[in-house]
Design an enzyme around this catalytic site. Structure first.
Site, PDB file in Angstrom:
ATOM      1  N   GLY A   1       0.831  -1.191   0.000  1.00 37.03           N
ATOM      2  CA  GLY A   1       0.000   0.000   0.000  1.00 37.03           C
ATOM      3  C   GLY A   1       0.869   1.245   0.000  1.00 37.03           C
ATOM      4  O   GLY A   1       2.028   1.219   0.422  1.00 37.03           O
ATOM      5  N   CYS A   2       0.314   2.355  -0.464  1.00 35.56           N
ATOM      6  CA  CYS A   2       1.103   3.586  -0.578  1.00 35.56           C
ATOM      7  C   CYS A   2       1.538   4.103   0.792  1.00 35.56           C
ATOM      8  O   CYS A   2       2.730   4.369   1.026  1.00 35.56           O
ATOM      9  CB  CYS A   2       0.315   4.643  -1.340  1.00 35.56           C
ATOM     10  SG  CYS A   2      -1.364   4.952  -0.726  1.00 35.56           S
ATOM     11  N   TYR A   3       0.602   4.246   1.728  1.00 36.24           N
ATOM     12  CA  TYR A   3       0.970   4.701   3.069  1.00 36.24           C
ATOM     13  C   TYR A   3       1.919   3.718   3.734  1.00 36.24           C
ATOM     14  O   TYR A   3       2.875   4.111   4.415  1.00 36.24           O
ATOM     15  CB  TYR A   3      -0.279   4.851   3.947  1.00 36.24           C
ATOM     16  CG  TYR A   3      -1.211   5.965   3.572  1.00 36.24           C
ATOM     17  CD1 TYR A   3      -0.782   7.289   3.533  1.00 36.24           C
ATOM     18  CD2 TYR A   3      -2.556   5.705   3.289  1.00 36.24           C
ATOM     19  CE1 TYR A   3      -1.657   8.321   3.216  1.00 36.24           C
ATOM     20  CE2 TYR A   3      -3.433   6.722   2.977  1.00 36.24           C
ATOM     21  CZ  TYR A   3      -2.986   8.033   2.935  1.00 36.24           C
ATOM     22  OH  TYR A   3      -3.856   9.050   2.634  1.00 36.24           O
ATOM     23  N   ALA A   4       1.638   2.435   3.562  1.00 37.41           N
ATOM     24  CA  ALA A   4       2.468   1.409   4.190  1.00 37.41           C
ATOM     25  C   ALA A   4       3.897   1.472   3.681  1.00 37.41           C
ATOM     26  O   ALA A   4       4.846   1.240   4.439  1.00 37.41           O
ATOM     27  CB  ALA A   4       1.873   0.030   3.936  1.00 37.41           C
ATOM     28  N   THR A   5       4.076   1.792   2.401  1.00 38.85           N
ATOM     29  CA  THR A   5       5.429   1.901   1.851  1.00 38.85           C
ATOM     30  C   THR A   5       6.251   2.912   2.633  1.00 38.85           C
ATOM     31  O   THR A   5       7.388   2.642   3.033  1.00 38.85           O
ATOM     32  CB  THR A   5       5.367   2.282   0.363  1.00 38.85           C
ATOM     33  OG1 THR A   5       4.730   1.229  -0.371  1.00 38.85           O
ATOM     34  CG2 THR A   5       6.756   2.514  -0.208  1.00 38.85           C
TER      35      THR A   5
END
Length: 304
Positions: free
Chosen positions: A118-122
């Protein structure tokens, strides 16, 4: 890289981004179904038999259905790269953040099933994992994560509302504190305590900042900001897409500078006198946060 690829869900934001990037890869043959046959299981099964990798750009339940269809094909089924949330912490799937740890890129290259992060998780995992591995942040330390994304990550309705000037300039969301990226952040940052995550969206199309405030004197090793930065630099030494940079003296950072790239920048802002630091990750939510990351994983999977 060379191979045959099918994007299941090519009409969505991530699918279109991948399709545009694949158009620049002469060694990749992109296969697709005509619109009227995209929901035909037999047509999809036949196409899946013909490709090397299928990229799933679908809602979670639809991604699970296609994965099950591929499983039913046995040895005739392709490898899978899933851009949905469905399989990021699922057994048998490799997490598609090649910079996660030593050997992760090789694991992606070998994997039959890869889950795009996921983008935030990255951003969050990129900041936290090296510090946990280095013993500078304890796995059970209370972590708060704040983030802001461009509206392109919010789907068709949000995009339409912003482009028609019907949306607020800025808003917090997921204030039930159960955002879908939390399980992967917890798992791949090696956290033993669920972090608090407060995302937000601004009135800009794409770009992202993820920030994590820390009380340095509450950390087990009582590190200085320089220790945190050194651990990040050591972890990402030689990484192609991740850079650890010195914090700008202005004490300011904006979210759009990496738009159109697959880059990820990491910073440690600090006030040493007060024993406080703020870790910040900057990325394009449609680049390293979505389509760009998928292309990086696909390149590894196809031996590019």
């Amino acid at each position: 890289m060379q191979g045959k690829v099918f994007i299941d869900g090519e009409a969505g934001t991530t699918g279109l981004g991948i399709k545009d990037r694949l158009a620049k890869e002469p060694g990749v043959e992109l296969k697709s179904l005509p619109p009227e046959r995209r929901k035909d299981p037999q047509a999809k099964a036949q196409l899946l038999r013909e490709v090397d990798v299928a990229i799933l750009c679908l809602p979670d339940e639809a991604a699970k259905e296609t994965a099950a269809l591929v499983d039913s094909l046995g040895a005739d089924g392709p490898r899978l790269l899933d851009a949905s949330t469905a399989h990021r912490v699922a057994q048998g799937w490799t997490y598609g953040f090649p910079e996660l740890c030593a050997g992760q890129a090789e694991a992606v290259a070998r994997a039959k099933r890869v889950a795009n992060p996921g983008c935030y998780a990255t951003g969050a995992v990129a900041l936290l994992r090296p510090l946990v591995d280095a013993g500078l942040v304890a796995p059970d330390f209370p972590i708060a994560i704040n983030a802001v994304s461009g509206y392109s990550g919010g789907g068709k309705t949000m995009i339409a509302d912003h482009e028609a000037d019907r949306a607020p300039a800025f808003e917090l969301y997921a204030l039930g504190l159960s955002h879908k990226h939390l399980p992967e952040i917890e798992a791949y940052a090696r956290l033993a305590r669920r972090p608090i995550f407060v995302p937000s969206v601004g009135s800009f199309a794409q770009g992202m900042l993820v920030s994590i405030p820390l009380f340095l004197d509450e950390l087990p090793a009582r590190p200085k900001a320089g220790d945190l930065e050194a651990a990040l630099r050591s972890h990402y030494a030689g990484a192609r897409c991740v850079r650890v940079l010195s914090a700008p003296e202005s004490g300011r950072i904006e979210p759009e500078a990496l738009n159109g790239t697959n880059d990820l920048e990491l910073y440690v802002f600090a006030n040493e006198a007060r024993g406080q630091a703020a870790l910040v990750a900057r990325l394009d939510n449609l680049g390293k946060g979505a389509s760009g990351a998928a292309m990086q994983n696909l390149e590894l999977m196809l031996g590019g």
